[in-house]
Design an enzyme around this catalytic site. Structure first.
Site, PDB file in Angstrom:
ATOM      1  N   LYS A 205       0.852  -1.186   0.000  1.00  0.00           N
ATOM      2  CA  LYS A 205       0.000   0.000   0.000  1.00  0.00           C
ATOM      3  C   LYS A 205       0.888   1.235   0.000  1.00  0.00           C
ATOM      4  O   LYS A 205       1.729   1.410   0.883  1.00  0.00           O
ATOM      5  CB  LYS A 205      -0.897  -0.009   1.236  1.00  0.00           C
ATOM      6  N   LYS A 260      -2.212  -1.497  -3.803  1.00  0.00           N
ATOM      7  CA  LYS A 260      -3.069  -0.310  -3.756  1.00  0.00           C
ATOM      8  C   LYS A 260      -2.241   0.952  -3.797  1.00  0.00           C
ATOM      9  O   LYS A 260      -1.238   1.018  -3.083  1.00  0.00           O
ATOM     10  CB  LYS A 260      -3.854  -0.387  -2.446  1.00  0.00           C
TER      11      LYS A 260
HETATM   12  C1  PBG Z   1      -7.484   3.406   5.522  1.00  0.00           C
HETATM   13  C2  PBG Z   1      -7.728   3.266   4.074  1.00  0.00           C
HETATM   14  C3  PBG Z   1      -7.526   4.206   3.065  1.00  0.00           C
HETATM   15  C4  PBG Z   1      -8.063   3.651   1.913  1.00  0.00           C
HETATM   16  C5  PBG Z   1      -8.541   2.375   2.241  1.00  0.00           C
HETATM   17  N1  PBG Z   1      -8.305   2.159   3.582  1.00  0.00           N
HETATM   18  C6  PBG Z   1      -6.977   5.586   3.096  1.00  0.00           C
HETATM   19  C7  PBG Z   1      -5.666   5.859   3.631  1.00  0.00           C
HETATM   20  O1  PBG Z   1      -4.808   4.996   3.810  1.00  0.00           O
HETATM   21  O2  PBG Z   1      -5.436   7.041   3.908  1.00  0.00           O
HETATM   22  C8  PBG Z   1      -8.145   4.331   0.581  1.00  0.00           C
HETATM   23  C9  PBG Z   1      -9.191   3.839  -0.355  1.00  0.00           C
HETATM   24  C10 PBG Z   1      -9.509   4.751  -1.472  1.00  0.00           C
HETATM   25  O3  PBG Z   1      -8.868   5.798  -1.696  1.00  0.00           O
HETATM   26  O4  PBG Z   1     -10.475   4.422  -2.187  1.00  0.00           O
HETATM   27  N2  PBG Z   1      -6.271   3.086   6.018  1.00  0.00           N
END
Ligand code: PBG
Length: 337
Positions: A205, A260
């Site tokens: 991520k 992601k």
């Molecule tokens: C939370 C999380 C996030 C997303 C999914 N879980 C945001 C972040 O890490 O700030 C993003 C999903 C999206 O942008 O559609 N940790």
């Protein structure tokens, strides 16, 4: 034997031959997108009989639990295998430790119980593990002296996962990027006789600007107040590091892994799939959705076609499935042809 007639010229190999007719294009297609590939991320709000638009995500809404149950029922009827729940937490419930994350009566647990009561095992329910919906600083872990501390955060995150699993969540999806969290979550779940609960790790991520609309949707943007998550989420320059992250999560007990964001990181999806051959998912995140739907709303792109093309891109890159805000629209499109 009759000899091949001499070519009258170039080109002998004509790639376009196979593309001439629609039946032939279907016959030679290498990848297929099906409803079985889709996971639908949904936003939940408190209240009853209530929906709210998300300004930066056209056609995306937050649902109160009762309406969420109906919406999930429609997704189930379309054949979507799973939904991923994201709560919009009342700001008054946020604190530095994200205590609301371990409250068995919190919004996401109530949503899980309601969905499971209505739909049973006909659709899977995933829950995100991270403290950002619950912390007043908007980070995914615990903040001490300006740093998100790892091991103490992992302890809380594992309790959050346990709380969600006890509510009936099928797939625990840690998105926090703390080191060792998958192992701790697996241990805590197994000790509680929840060994059947799956883990989909957000393994690779990235610290991405494409999460902007999501942070609006769950209301964490004002808490984070321009801060970033670079000390725990990955640098967009790296891919070897993504493989190390995935390897660790698998060794710690992840059943499925995720990359992601999606579209800017398809190379990472491909490397992960080639290297590990485990169930691999990609998240077409909020900013990707906003980008495509925003342009489509202005008439600059054909919204339906870029939706299907972007989803096919994930399949081509090797993903076994995609988390996408388009899931319902794409499932309808796949059904209607
Ligand atoms: C939370 C999380 C996030 C997303 C999914 N879980 C945001 C972040 O890490 O700030 C993003 C999903 C999206 O942008 O559609 N940790």
């Amino acid at each position: 034997m009759k000899r091949h007639r001499a070519s009258t010229g170039f080109p002998r190999t004509r790639m376009r031959r196979n593309r001439r007719h629609e039946w032939s294009r279907r016959l030679i297609s290498e990848n297929h997108l099906s409803v079985d590939d889709l996971i639908w991320p949904v936003f939940v709000i408190d209240g009853e009989n209530k929906t709210e638009d998300v300004a930066s995500m056209p056609d995306v809404q937050r649902y109160s639990v009762d309406l969420l149950v109906d919406a999930v029922g429609k997704a189930k009827d379309l054949g979507i295998p799973a939904v991923a729940l994201f709560p919009f937490t009342d700001p008054s419930l946020k604190d530095a430790e994200g205590s609301e994350s371990v409250n068995p009566e919190n919004l996401v647990c109530r949503a899980v119980r309601a969905i499971k009561a209505a739909h049973g095992d006909d659709i899977g329910v995933m829950c995100d593990v991270a403290l950002d919906p619950y912390t007043d600083h908007g980070h995914d872990g615990l903040l001490q002296d300006g740093y998100i501390v790892n091991d103490a955060s992992v302890k809380v995150l594992a309790q959050q996962a346990l709380n969600q699993a006890q509510a009936g969540c099928d797939v625990i999806a840690p998105s926090d990027m703390m080191d060792g969290r998958v192992r701790e979550i697996r241990n805590v779940l197994d000790k509680a006789d929840l060994d059947r609960v799956q883990i989909m790790a957000y393994s690779a991520k990235y610290a991405s600007a494409f999460y902007g609309p999501f942070r609006d949707a769950v209301g964490s943007a004002p808490n984070l107040a321009g801060g970033d998550k670079k000390t725990y989420q990955m640098d967009s320059a790296n891919t070897d590091e993504a493989l190390r992250e995935v390897a660790l999560d698998i060794s710690e007990g992840a059943d499925m892994v995720m990359v992601k964001p999606g579209m800017p990181y398809l190379d990472v999806v491909r490397r992960v799939k080639d290297e590990f051959q485990v169930p691999t998912y990609a998240y077409q995140v909020s900013g990707e959705y906003a980008m495509l739907t925003g342009a489509a709303d202005r008439g600059w792109l054909d919204g339906e076609r870029v939706m299907m093309e972007s989803l096919m891109g994930f399949k081509r890159a090797g993903a076994d499935g995609v988390l996408s805000y388009y899931a319902v629209a794409a499932a309808k499109r796949l059904k209607d042809g």
